[in-house]
Design an enzyme around this catalytic site. Structure first.
Site, PDB file in Angstrom:
ATOM      1  N   PHE A 154       0.858  -1.185   0.000  1.00  0.00           N
ATOM      2  CA  PHE A 154       0.000   0.000   0.000  1.00  0.00           C
ATOM      3  C   PHE A 154       0.892   1.232   0.000  1.00  0.00           C
ATOM      4  O   PHE A 154       1.730   1.400   0.878  1.00  0.00           O
ATOM      5  CB  PHE A 154      -0.920   0.060   1.222  1.00  0.00           C
ATOM      6  CG  PHE A 154      -1.833   1.268   1.202  1.00  0.00           C
ATOM      7  CD1 PHE A 154      -3.052   1.214   0.547  1.00  0.00           C
ATOM      8  CD2 PHE A 154      -1.439   2.453   1.788  1.00  0.00           C
ATOM      9  CE1 PHE A 154      -3.875   2.340   0.485  1.00  0.00           C
ATOM     10  CE2 PHE A 154      -2.253   3.593   1.738  1.00  0.00           C
ATOM     11  CZ  PHE A 154      -3.478   3.525   1.089  1.00  0.00           C
ATOM     12  N   ASP A 242      10.037   1.878   0.043  1.00  0.00           N
ATOM     13  CA  ASP A 242       8.968   2.790   0.452  1.00  0.00           C
ATOM     14  C   ASP A 242       9.035   2.933   1.965  1.00  0.00           C
ATOM     15  O   ASP A 242       8.526   2.093   2.707  1.00  0.00           O
ATOM     16  CB  ASP A 242       7.616   2.225   0.002  1.00  0.00           C
ATOM     17  CG  ASP A 242       6.443   3.056   0.502  1.00  0.00           C
ATOM     18  OD1 ASP A 242       6.677   4.105   1.131  1.00  0.00           O
ATOM     19  OD2 ASP A 242       5.283   2.636   0.282  1.00  0.00           O
ATOM     20  N   LYS A 271       5.248  11.662   5.344  1.00  0.00           N
ATOM     21  CA  LYS A 271       4.645  11.657   6.674  1.00  0.00           C
ATOM     22  C   LYS A 271       5.468  12.393   7.720  1.00  0.00           C
ATOM     23  O   LYS A 271       5.416  13.608   7.801  1.00  0.00           O
ATOM     24  CB  LYS A 271       4.354  10.225   7.101  1.00  0.00           C
ATOM     25  CG  LYS A 271       3.320   9.511   6.212  1.00  0.00           C
ATOM     26  CD  LYS A 271       2.822   8.236   6.825  1.00  0.00           C
ATOM     27  CE  LYS A 271       1.898   7.459   5.907  1.00  0.00           C
ATOM     28  NZ  LYS A 271       0.630   8.135   5.617  1.00  0.00           N
TER      29      LYS A 271
END
Length: 423
Positions: A154, A242, A271
């Site tokens: 994801f 990632d 983030k």
């Protein structure tokens, strides 16, 4: 109601909270299913709702708030720069981008950075860089480049991201998918080697999370990332890590890949790069990879803006100055120790690394109904800990890295109390 909590799940809330939720129901898109709580304040490891009720934040905005809510040093940097210059676009130079590029590349040990805004933009950028490298350096025939992704990955909701997804709730009804995106099982090195061997001349990259967060904090075998890099190197394929959720100290290392002592060809960050104050992402790589993109071939109006750059430098300095990476490792061990000591019959599995942890809830029949992870999270919220299920039966537990031992113990006591209430 769309994807919102049911009226029954909102029944205990104040009229003020229910009215605010109804405004979202009536005028917003129904693309999220939030817990029934309306937050109005955050400070450190805690948040407060509009009625003043206090909670431990055990989601940390999906690991964006590693440094704690509204960290004073990050907010101070943000306020200072906001009064000077917030955006110049990349049509002109600004006086913060250059210092930031030097700072962030030296911080993480890479030669160059391509700054973006959101994590998914970082992922898209990494894919574009890999394709361009594949054509310009590896010599892949035009429009034949392939990228391999791990099953259950994801990395966002754009068309490219959902084209690599194996979750129907992400991709169903949004086709057709991006071509030449292939899937291989996660944590399966033999399958990775076999897949790359089948079409080695066309693969440009393997993109993978060092720990799969949204899949339920899936921790691969020790050495997985290091051996994956060796396999990629054998086939002349770039390894893209990632690290949007796992980076910036979350797992007890500055980058999660450091657990395997490996340096990926490309790293994607987001983030916590801003401490949860502003959208900031970055793609780190080598001269060879990043310099394949020429002026006019990729960009972002906001990417590399002076406000984002100043915030990111402050956020990364906080990680070092406050020893948050070491704190994550230490308090992650304490968290898992506490969770194991609960010996709850509802919990079938406990896993994680650093302060990225998860428990799997066994659906249990109580008083004629099935108790799920969602039910446990609803009750945890009433007791003062906010967490969110992923994939129905998994609860991710990821508090800010600023949590103290006392914070961890108190929050775990609340979790234990909640689990006991269902026994």
């Amino acid at each position: 109601m769309g994807g919102s909590a049911s009226d029954a799940e909102r029944a205990h809330l104040s009229e003020k909270q229910r009215k605010l939720m109804k405004l979202e129901d009536d005028f917003g898109a129904h693309n999220y299913h939030p817990l029934p709580v309306v937050l109005s304040k955050g400070k450190g490891v805690k948040v407060w709702d509009v009625d003043g009720k206090e909670y431990y934040d055990y989601l940390s905005a999906y690991s964006a708030v590693n440094q704690g809510h509204c960290h004073p040093k990050i907010i101070a940097a943000m306020k200072e720069q906001a009064d000077i210059l917030t955006l110049s676009s990349r049509a002109f130079h600004n006086d913060v981008l250059g210092p930031y590029c030097e700072f962030v590349t030296k911080y993480f040990g890479y030669e160059r950075v391509l700054p973006m805004n959101t994590g998914v933009e970082g992922g898209e950028t990494a894919c574009k860089l890999a394709r361009r490298w594949g054509y310009a350096v590896k010599g892949i025939p035009s429009n034949k480049a392939r990228i391999l992704f791990a099953e259950d990955n994801f990395w966002g909701r754009t068309l490219a991201a959902i084209s690599s997804s194996t979750d129907p709730s992400s991709y169903a009804g949004f086709g057709p998918p991006m071509p030449n995106f292939d899937i291989v099982p996660y944590n399966n090195l033999a399958a990775l080697d076999k897949k790359l061997s089948e079409n080695a001349s066309e693969y440009c990259a393997f993109m993978v999370e060092p720990i799969q967060g949204e899949a339920g904090v899936m921790v691969p075998d020790a050495g997985y990332m290091k051996k994956a890099k060796e396999i990629c190197k054998k086939h002349n394929v770039l390894l893209i890590a990632d690290e949007v959720q796992t980076g910036c100290g979350r797992t007890g290392r500055t980058l999660c890949v450091e657990w395997d002592d490996v340096k990926p060809d490309i790293v994607v960050l987001g983030k916590a790069l801003s401490g949860g104050t502003y959208p900031v992402s970055a793609v780190l790589s080598s001269h060879e990879v990043i310099l394949q993109v020429k002026p006019g071939e990729h960009g972002s109006t906001f990417g590399g803006n002076p406000l984002a750059c100043k915030i990111a430098m402050a956020a990364l300095n906080v990680l070092k100055e406050e020893n948050l990476v070491a704190n994550a490792e230490k308090n992650g061990e304490l968290t898992r120790k506490n969770l194991h000591s609960m010996k709850s019959p509802l919990v079938t599995t406990i896993r994680g690394k650093g302060l990225l942890n998860a428990i799997i809830i066994k659906p249990t029949q109580i008083k004629g109904r099935t108790v799920t992870a969602w039910d446990v999270c609803l009750e945890m919220a009433k007791n003062g800990v906010l967490a969110k299920p992923t994939h129905d039966d998994i609860i991710r537990l990821a508090p800010p890295l600023t949590s103290t031992e006392a914070d961890i113990n108190t929050a775990c006591e609340i979790i234990h109390k909640t689990l006991k209430s269902f026994e």
